[in-house]
Design a protein around this motif. Structure first.
Motif, mmCIF file in Angstrom:
data_model
loop_
_atom_site.group_PDB
_atom_site.id
_atom_site.type_symbol
_atom_site.label_atom_id
_atom_site.label_comp_id
_atom_site.label_asym_id
_atom_site.label_seq_id
_atom_site.Cartn_x
_atom_site.Cartn_y
_atom_site.Cartn_z
ATOM 1 N N HIS A 1 0.808 -1.216 0.000
ATOM 2 C CA HIS A 1 0.000 0.000 0.000
ATOM 3 C C HIS A 1 0.844 1.270 0.000
ATOM 4 O O HIS A 1 0.290 2.378 -0.062
ATOM 5 C CB HIS A 1 -0.922 0.043 1.228
ATOM 6 C CG HIS A 1 -1.823 -1.124 1.355
ATOM 7 N ND1 HIS A 1 -1.917 -1.854 2.516
ATOM 8 C CD2 HIS A 1 -2.658 -1.717 0.473
ATOM 9 C CE1 HIS A 1 -2.786 -2.835 2.342
ATOM 10 N NE2 HIS A 1 -3.248 -2.769 1.106
ATOM 11 N N ILE A 2 2.153 1.150 0.087
ATOM 12 C CA ILE A 2 3.008 2.328 0.285
ATOM 13 C C ILE A 2 2.863 3.341 -0.848
ATOM 14 O O ILE A 2 2.683 4.538 -0.594
ATOM 15 C CB ILE A 2 4.476 1.917 0.501
ATOM 16 C CG1 ILE A 2 4.607 1.185 1.846
ATOM 17 C CG2 ILE A 2 5.398 3.136 0.448
ATOM 18 C CD1 ILE A 2 5.963 0.559 2.107
ATOM 19 N N LEU A 6 9.072 9.408 -2.147
ATOM 20 C CA LEU A 6 8.553 8.051 -1.974
ATOM 21 C C LEU A 6 9.429 7.212 -1.055
ATOM 22 O O LEU A 6 8.911 6.485 -0.211
ATOM 23 C CB LEU A 6 8.381 7.363 -3.333
ATOM 24 C CG LEU A 6 7.853 5.933 -3.295
ATOM 25 C CD1 LEU A 6 6.499 5.849 -2.591
ATOM 26 C CD2 LEU A 6 7.766 5.372 -4.709
ATOM 27 N N GLU A 7 10.734 7.297 -1.178
ATOM 28 C CA GLU A 7 11.604 6.461 -0.335
ATOM 29 C C GLU A 7 11.501 6.840 1.141
ATOM 30 O O GLU A 7 11.584 5.981 2.010
ATOM 31 C CB GLU A 7 13.047 6.494 -0.835
ATOM 32 C CG GLU A 7 13.237 5.697 -2.124
ATOM 33 C CD GLU A 7 12.601 4.296 -2.079
ATOM 34 O OE1 GLU A 7 12.862 3.526 -1.137
ATOM 35 O OE2 GLU A 7 11.807 3.974 -2.996
ATOM 36 N N GLU A 8 11.317 8.125 1.445
ATOM 37 C CA GLU A 8 11.109 8.535 2.836
ATOM 38 C C GLU A 8 9.762 8.039 3.343
ATOM 39 O O GLU A 8 9.637 7.619 4.494
ATOM 40 C CB GLU A 8 11.200 10.058 2.968
ATOM 41 C CG GLU A 8 12.608 10.585 2.855
ATOM 42 C CD GLU A 8 12.667 12.094 3.061
ATOM 43 O OE1 GLU A 8 12.021 12.605 4.012
ATOM 44 O OE2 GLU A 8 13.363 12.754 2.271
ATOM 45 N N THR A 9 8.765 8.104 2.485
ATOM 46 C CA THR A 9 7.444 7.586 2.848
ATOM 47 C C THR A 9 7.527 6.085 3.101
ATOM 48 O O THR A 9 6.967 5.580 4.073
ATOM 49 C CB THR A 9 6.418 7.895 1.742
ATOM 50 O OG1 THR A 9 6.367 9.308 1.541
ATOM 51 C CG2 THR A 9 5.039 7.390 2.106
ATOM 52 N N ARG A 10 8.251 5.378 2.245
ATOM 53 C CA ARG A 10 8.437 3.938 2.424
ATOM 54 C C ARG A 10 9.092 3.646 3.777
ATOM 55 O O ARG A 10 8.650 2.783 4.530
ATOM 56 C CB ARG A 10 9.285 3.367 1.284
ATOM 57 C CG ARG A 10 9.432 1.848 1.320
ATOM 58 C CD ARG A 10 10.289 1.305 0.156
ATOM 59 N NE ARG A 10 9.962 1.887 -1.143
ATOM 60 C CZ ARG A 10 8.903 1.562 -1.890
ATOM 61 N NH1 ARG A 10 8.053 0.645 -1.447
ATOM 62 N NH2 ARG A 10 8.690 2.139 -3.062
ATOM 63 N N PHE A 60 9.068 5.528 6.441
ATOM 64 C CA PHE A 60 8.114 5.854 7.493
ATOM 65 C C PHE A 60 7.131 4.703 7.705
ATOM 66 O O PHE A 60 6.929 4.242 8.838
ATOM 67 C CB PHE A 60 7.352 7.141 7.153
ATOM 68 C CG PHE A 60 6.175 7.409 8.045
ATOM 69 C CD1 PHE A 60 6.356 7.889 9.334
ATOM 70 C CD2 PHE A 60 4.872 7.175 7.607
ATOM 71 C CE1 PHE A 60 5.272 8.132 10.170
ATOM 72 C CE2 PHE A 60 3.782 7.411 8.427
ATOM 73 C CZ PHE A 60 3.982 7.898 9.717
ATOM 74 N N VAL A 61 6.519 4.227 6.630
ATOM 75 C CA VAL A 61 5.511 3.168 6.742
ATOM 76 C C VAL A 61 6.138 1.885 7.282
ATOM 77 O O VAL A 61 5.592 1.259 8.206
ATOM 78 C CB VAL A 61 4.811 2.913 5.395
ATOM 79 C CG1 VAL A 61 3.930 1.670 5.459
ATOM 80 C CG2 VAL A 61 3.985 4.125 4.979
ATOM 81 N N LEU A 62 7.264 1.484 6.736
ATOM 82 C CA LEU A 62 7.912 0.256 7.217
ATOM 83 C C LEU A 62 8.322 0.394 8.677
ATOM 84 O O LEU A 62 8.209 -0.563 9.450
ATOM 85 C CB LEU A 62 9.094 -0.108 6.324
ATOM 86 C CG LEU A 62 8.716 -0.482 4.884
ATOM 87 C CD1 LEU A 62 9.971 -0.720 4.044
ATOM 88 C CD2 LEU A 62 7.788 -1.687 4.831
ATOM 89 N N GLY A 63 8.742 1.598 9.079
ATOM 90 C CA GLY A 63 9.062 1.849 10.484
ATOM 91 C C GLY A 63 7.835 1.742 11.370
ATOM 92 O O GLY A 63 7.902 1.193 12.471
ATOM 93 N N MET A 64 6.707 2.250 10.889
ATOM 94 C CA MET A 64 5.461 2.144 11.648
ATOM 95 C C MET A 64 5.095 0.675 11.847
ATOM 96 O O MET A 64 4.691 0.266 12.940
ATOM 97 C CB MET A 64 4.323 2.870 10.921
ATOM 98 C CG MET A 64 4.453 4.381 10.872
ATOM 99 S SD MET A 64 4.103 5.193 12.431
ATOM 100 C CE MET A 64 2.307 5.113 12.449
#
Length: 168
Positions: A16-17, A42-46, A48-52
């Motif tokens: 879903h990223i 996008l890579e920062e968002t990725r 963030f999501v994977l960290g969450m």
């Protein structure tokens, strides 16, 4: 557009990223509701999501088919003295607003936060966002303060209302 009942609310997953990134960017670029004015790369968002996901922080998406049309997340504070609390962020792309998705998203995310031991959820909302404020109050948030001229977008200031919900 798909009817609200046909939209799935589920925990975010790696697949879903890109959709989350697109939805976040869509809402941010409206320059009305979020402090963020465009999505991070996008890579920062990725990251963030994977960290969450790794940290077990609740993050849910609203899916119309495979398209992310909304999200809600709670980031647990990192300092040990504040780790019982988290900060909520959410958004819904314009064509899916007014269908009850916000309430479905926030209720799922708050339940997951409670289940993981988060006792306090905080948020800040632009004072002119009456629909969001009404939603937050309906699910139990209370106003805790006002930050005057907290946000400046395109030379215009907005106040922010600080709200929280506490589970006991």
């Amino acid at each position: 557009m798909i009817a609200s009942a046909d939209i799935l609310i589920q925990p975010i997953a790696s697949e879903h990223i890109e959709g989350f990134h697109k939805a976040l960017d869509t809402v941010a670029r409206e320059r009305k509701y979020l402090t963020l004015l465009e999505a991070f790369p996008l890579e920062e968002t990725r990251a963030f999501v994977l960290g969450m996901i790794v940290k077990g922080n609740p993050q849910f998406v609203a899916l119309a088919g495979s398209d992310v049309v909304g999200w809600c997340d709670i980031s647990r504070h990192t300092f040990p003295s504040h780790a019982h609390a988290g900060h909520l962020g959410m958004g819904i792309i314009p064509s899916y607003r007014g269908q009850g998705l916000g309430r479905r998203l926030i209720e799922a995310t708050l339940q997951a936060a409670h289940d993981t031991g988060i006792e306090r959820v905080e948020l800040s909302v632009h004072a002119d966002n009456s629909r969001a404020i009404a939603l937050y109050e309906k699910v139990g948030f209370v106003r805790e303060g006002l930050a005057c001229r907290a946000v400046r977008i395109d030379g215009h200031y907005k106040d922010a209302i600080h709200m929280a919900i506490i589970y006991q």
